[in-house]
Design a protein around this motif. Structure first.
Motif, PDB file in Angstrom:
ATOM      1  N   LYS A 400       0.831  -1.207   0.000  1.00  0.00           N
ATOM      2  CA  LYS A 400       0.000   0.000   0.000  1.00  0.00           C
ATOM      3  C   LYS A 400       0.867   1.260   0.000  1.00  0.00           C
ATOM      4  CE  LYS A 400      -3.948  -2.167   2.331  1.00  0.00           C
ATOM      5  NZ  LYS A 400      -4.775  -2.204   3.574  1.00  0.00           N
ATOM      6  N   CYS A 401       2.033   1.168   0.629  1.00  0.00           N
ATOM      7  CA  CYS A 401       2.959   2.310   0.635  1.00  0.00           C
ATOM      8  C   CYS A 401       3.369   2.666  -0.789  1.00  0.00           C
ATOM      9  CB  CYS A 401       4.179   2.008   1.484  1.00  0.00           C
ATOM     10  SG  CYS A 401       5.063   0.489   1.037  1.00  0.00           S
ATOM     11  N   LEU A 402       3.529   1.660  -1.630  1.00  0.00           N
ATOM     12  CA  LEU A 402       3.929   1.875  -3.021  1.00  0.00           C
ATOM     13  C   LEU A 402       2.889   2.701  -3.757  1.00  0.00           C
ATOM     14  CD1 LEU A 402       5.708   1.179  -5.509  1.00  0.00           C
ATOM     15  CD2 LEU A 402       4.321  -0.885  -5.773  1.00  0.00           C
ATOM     16  N   ALA A 403       1.616   2.400  -3.555  1.00  0.00           N
ATOM     17  CA  ALA A 403       0.553   3.140  -4.231  1.00  0.00           C
ATOM     18  C   ALA A 403       0.449   4.568  -3.708  1.00  0.00           C
ATOM     19  CB  ALA A 403      -0.777   2.416  -4.059  1.00  0.00           C
ATOM     20  N   HIS A 404       0.619   4.743  -2.412  1.00  0.00           N
ATOM     21  CA  HIS A 404       0.430   6.064  -1.821  1.00  0.00           C
ATOM     22  C   HIS A 404       1.545   7.047  -2.173  1.00  0.00           C
ATOM     23  CE1 HIS A 404      -3.146   5.827   0.786  1.00  0.00           C
ATOM     24  NE2 HIS A 404      -2.881   4.518   0.829  1.00  0.00           N
ATOM     25  N   GLY A 411       4.811   6.296   4.036  1.00  0.00           N
ATOM     26  CA  GLY A 411       4.733   5.678   5.345  1.00  0.00           C
ATOM     27  C   GLY A 411       4.024   4.359   5.225  1.00  0.00           C
ATOM     28  N   CYS A 412       3.851   3.682   6.339  1.00  0.00           N
ATOM     29  CA  CYS A 412       3.126   2.416   6.346  1.00  0.00           C
ATOM     30  C   CYS A 412       1.628   2.702   6.380  1.00  0.00           C
ATOM     31  CB  CYS A 412       3.536   1.569   7.547  1.00  0.00           C
ATOM     32  SG  CYS A 412       2.640  -0.003   7.629  1.00  0.00           S
ATOM     33  N   TYR A 413       0.904   2.254   5.352  1.00  0.00           N
ATOM     34  CA  TYR A 413      -0.531   2.470   5.250  1.00  0.00           C
ATOM     35  C   TYR A 413      -1.324   1.191   5.507  1.00  0.00           C
ATOM     36  CZ  TYR A 413       0.102   7.210   3.483  1.00  0.00           C
ATOM     37  OH  TYR A 413       0.425   8.553   3.364  1.00  0.00           O
ATOM     38  N   ASP A 414      -0.711   0.222   6.144  1.00  0.00           N
ATOM     39  CA  ASP A 414      -1.422  -1.000   6.508  1.00  0.00           C
ATOM     40  C   ASP A 414      -2.078  -0.776   7.865  1.00  0.00           C
ATOM     41  OD1 ASP A 414      -2.397  -3.472   7.099  1.00  0.00           O
ATOM     42  OD2 ASP A 414      -0.497  -4.538   6.836  1.00  0.00           O
ATOM     43  N   GLU A 415      -3.344  -0.391   7.828  1.00  0.00           N
ATOM     44  CA  GLU A 415      -4.041  -0.007   9.060  1.00  0.00           C
ATOM     45  C   GLU A 415      -4.111  -1.152  10.058  1.00  0.00           C
ATOM     46  OE1 GLU A 415      -8.289   2.090  10.352  1.00  0.00           O
ATOM     47  OE2 GLU A 415      -7.691   2.018   8.232  1.00  0.00           O
ATOM     48  N   PHE A 418      -1.856  -1.014  13.147  1.00  0.00           N
ATOM     49  CA  PHE A 418      -2.004   0.077  14.102  1.00  0.00           C
ATOM     50  C   PHE A 418      -3.280  -0.100  14.915  1.00  0.00           C
ATOM     51  CE2 PHE A 418       0.543   1.599  10.599  1.00  0.00           C
ATOM     52  CZ  PHE A 418       1.555   2.335  11.206  1.00  0.00           C
ATOM     53  N   GLU A 419      -3.324   0.573  16.052  1.00  0.00           N
ATOM     54  CA  GLU A 419      -4.510   0.501  16.906  1.00  0.00           C
ATOM     55  C   GLU A 419      -5.714   1.174  16.260  1.00  0.00           C
ATOM     56  OE1 GLU A 419      -3.572   2.117  20.687  1.00  0.00           O
ATOM     57  OE2 GLU A 419      -2.113   0.547  21.212  1.00  0.00           O
ATOM     58  N   SER A 420      -5.440   2.175  15.422  1.00  0.00           N
ATOM     59  CA  SER A 420      -6.518   2.920  14.786  1.00  0.00           C
ATOM     60  C   SER A 420      -5.976   3.651  13.571  1.00  0.00           C
ATOM     61  CB  SER A 420      -7.122   3.942  15.758  1.00  0.00           C
ATOM     62  OG  SER A 420      -6.147   4.927  16.098  1.00  0.00           O
ATOM     63  N   TYR A 421      -6.887   4.148  12.751  1.00  0.00           N
ATOM     64  CA  TYR A 421      -6.490   4.963  11.598  1.00  0.00           C
ATOM     65  C   TYR A 421      -5.748   6.209  12.060  1.00  0.00           C
ATOM     66  CZ  TYR A 421      -6.862   7.893   7.434  1.00  0.00           C
ATOM     67  OH  TYR A 421      -6.572   8.703   6.369  1.00  0.00           O
ATOM     68  N   GLU A 422      -6.217   6.795  13.164  1.00  0.00           N
ATOM     69  CA  GLU A 422      -5.589   8.009  13.696  1.00  0.00           C
ATOM     70  C   GLU A 422      -4.158   7.738  14.131  1.00  0.00           C
ATOM     71  OE1 GLU A 422      -9.736   8.517  13.339  1.00  0.00           O
ATOM     72  OE2 GLU A 422      -8.655   6.960  14.484  1.00  0.00           O
ATOM     73  N   ALA A 423      -3.917   6.571  14.725  1.00  0.00           N
ATOM     74  CA  ALA A 423      -2.563   6.218  15.151  1.00  0.00           C
ATOM     75  C   ALA A 423      -1.652   6.044  13.939  1.00  0.00           C
ATOM     76  CB  ALA A 423      -2.592   4.948  15.983  1.00  0.00           C
ATOM     77  N   MET A 424      -2.184   5.450  12.875  1.00  0.00           N
ATOM     78  CA  MET A 424      -1.402   5.296  11.647  1.00  0.00           C
ATOM     79  C   MET A 424      -1.016   6.651  11.077  1.00  0.00           C
ATOM     80  SD  MET A 424      -2.503   3.373   8.089  1.00  0.00           S
ATOM     81  CE  MET A 424      -3.639   4.684   7.578  1.00  0.00           C
ATOM     82  N   MET A 425      -1.982   7.569  11.000  1.00  0.00           N
ATOM     83  CA  MET A 425      -1.699   8.882  10.432  1.00  0.00           C
ATOM     84  C   MET A 425      -0.757   9.684  11.321  1.00  0.00           C
ATOM     85  SD  MET A 425      -2.990   8.763   7.557  1.00  0.00           S
ATOM     86  CE  MET A 425      -2.361  10.397   7.208  1.00  0.00           C
ATOM     87  N   ASP A 426      -0.855   9.506  12.619  1.00  0.00           N
ATOM     88  CA  ASP A 426       0.057  10.202  13.520  1.00  0.00           C
ATOM     89  C   ASP A 426       1.499   9.782  13.265  1.00  0.00           C
ATOM     90  OD1 ASP A 426       0.439  11.929  15.988  1.00  0.00           O
ATOM     91  OD2 ASP A 426       1.323  10.039  16.677  1.00  0.00           O
TER      92      ASP A 426
END
Length: 439
Positions: A400-404, A411-415, A418-426
């Protein structure tokens, strides 16, 4: 201290504290004009803090007309030297070396940028490649000579900036590959035909860099041990074989290169690089940015856009992939290492200490370079040093990082990790916080 992973790696003019290299990976996090930002410094710094022995930078364009994507820091003019000096200073505080990867895109120019909108990028040949349909215009010999000098001057700037060495990106479909590959280069002059002719441009750049920076500055080359050009549906011919890759490696050693960095794949992305499934769902969101760039991009987008076609896309991408993911290039790397005396690095999905250790003990390679698994776990070397074999939440190779990377911060977009989407984006947005920079 007895662990092979943490033994120093001695090159001719450089020593790296361990056998773990952060491979070239980054996103569109710099200014549009190619000047660097604090986010770039933070990006490199977090991997140095995580314990890698050396960082190989993201591809650094040496010419605006040959940049792969906008918003990557360049090294095409002297005014950029102070920024790269700042990057090196931040990395060095963690006893980590910094190797700048110099690149030219050729026709593999994902997003042209406004300055290149109305010109076709220079390549080895006229015509377009068969994945995105990106077009190129054959360079004449004067333009080749100018490009040789451009690389040499950029190498001089890298040394002035205090970089510990440089790497030429001669792999994965960029300009050097467009000359090297028998499946792409159909020229009939001194730069086409035989393997010796196809390697001429790369070897001339190596020679010019040595004249510019001297014999005592670290210079390594990342190149394809084999092209596997027919892994794509529409591509015909295998391209360079492993036998040809071994010969190129020998010529590079004779030319004064200090190390080789082994990859595979005649284009990027390639089914073997990065290994793993094609991220069709993520591509359906980000790939529209590619539509203006290539003759086939719109048709690709239609395939990515509709869920009904995702199984076909994923199957076509994976149909020739080896089952192994971690260490996917070790067989090719072993052949290269057996043919030369200089150190050889291997890239290819590494994230397990026992796998890396075995490759080092068996002398398949002298060190490994890691990209996506380090992006998922920047502290992976520290975990290895604690005796762990893998990170608690390893990279899933979802790509997913490749597409983004086309439009979003890398960054790592494999949700699921992570505990949550917000934690991934942080985690992804952390590099934009200026307080992380050592000024």
């Amino acid at each position: 201290m007895d662990d092979p992973i943490f033994q120093p790696l001695h090159f001719r003019h450089l020593t790296v504290k361990n056998r773990l290299f952060r491979s070239s990976i980054s996103g569109r996090i710099d200014s549009y004009d190619g000047s660097g930002t604090a986010a770039r410094i933070n990006w490199e710094k977090k991997f140095a803090r995580g314990g890698v022995g050396a960082i190989i930078s993201s591809h650094i364009p040496v010419d605006p007309s040959q940049r792969i994507l906008p918003n990557y820091a360049m090294i095409d003019r002297d005014e950029q030297i102070p920024f790269w000096r700042e990057v090196v200073k931040n990395v060095h505080q963690y006893d980590c070396k910094f190797i700048g990867q110099l690149s030219m895109s050729g026709r593999q120019q994902d997003i042209k940028g406004v300055e290149n909108k109305h010109r076709v990028p220079l390549s080895s040949v006229d015509g377009w490649e068969h994945f995105h349909g990106l077009s190129g215009k054959a360079m004449n010999q004067k333009q080749i000579a100018e490009s040789v000098l451009t690389f040499a001057r950029a190498a001089g700037r890298a040394r002035q900036a205090g970089m510990d060495g440089i790497e030429l990106h001669a792999a994965n479909g960029y300009l050097f590959t467009q000359f090297l590959s028998s499946a792409i280069n159909k020229r009939s002059d001194d730069y086409g035909g035989t393997l010796e002719n196809r390697a001429r441009f790369l070897l001339e750049v190596v020679g010019a860099i040595r004249q510019e920076v001297g014999a005592d500055y670290h210079l390594q080359v990342k190149f394809n041990a084999a092209d596997y050009h027919n892994d794509y549906v529409l591509n015909v011919g295998k391209g360079n074989t492993l036998v040809e890759g071994v010969q190129v490696a020998k010529w590079l050693e004779q030319a004064g290169v200090d190390a080789l960095h082994v990859s595979v794949g005649s284009q990027f992305p390639h089914p073997r690089n990065p290994c793993g499934p094609f991220p069709a769902e993520s591509a359906s969101v980000t790939y529209p940015s590619m539509i203006p760039s290539g003759k086939l991009s719109f048709w690709n987008y239609l395939l990515f856009r509709y869920k009904l076609s995702w199984p076909l896309v994923i199957w076509l991408w994976a149909r020739r992939q080896p089952k192994i993911r971690e260490g996917i290039n070790l067989e090719e790397c072993r052949a290269i290492k057996n043919a030369v005396t200089i150190p050889v690095l291997c890239t290819g999905g590494f994230q397990t200490a026992s796998v890396i250790r075995a490759a080092l003990v068996k002398k398949d390679c002298d060190g490994v370079s890691i990209a996506r698994p380090l992006m998922a776990n920047p502290n992976l070397p520290l975990l290895f040093a604690e005796g762990k074999d893998q990170a608690p939440k390893p990279c899933t190779y979802c790509n997913k990082c490749l597409a983004h990377v086309l439009v979003d911060p890398l960054g790592c977009y494999d949700e699921s990790r992570f505990e949550s989407y917000e934690a991934m984006m942080d985690e992804i947005m952390n590099i934009f916080r200026d307080e992380n920079v050592l000024l």
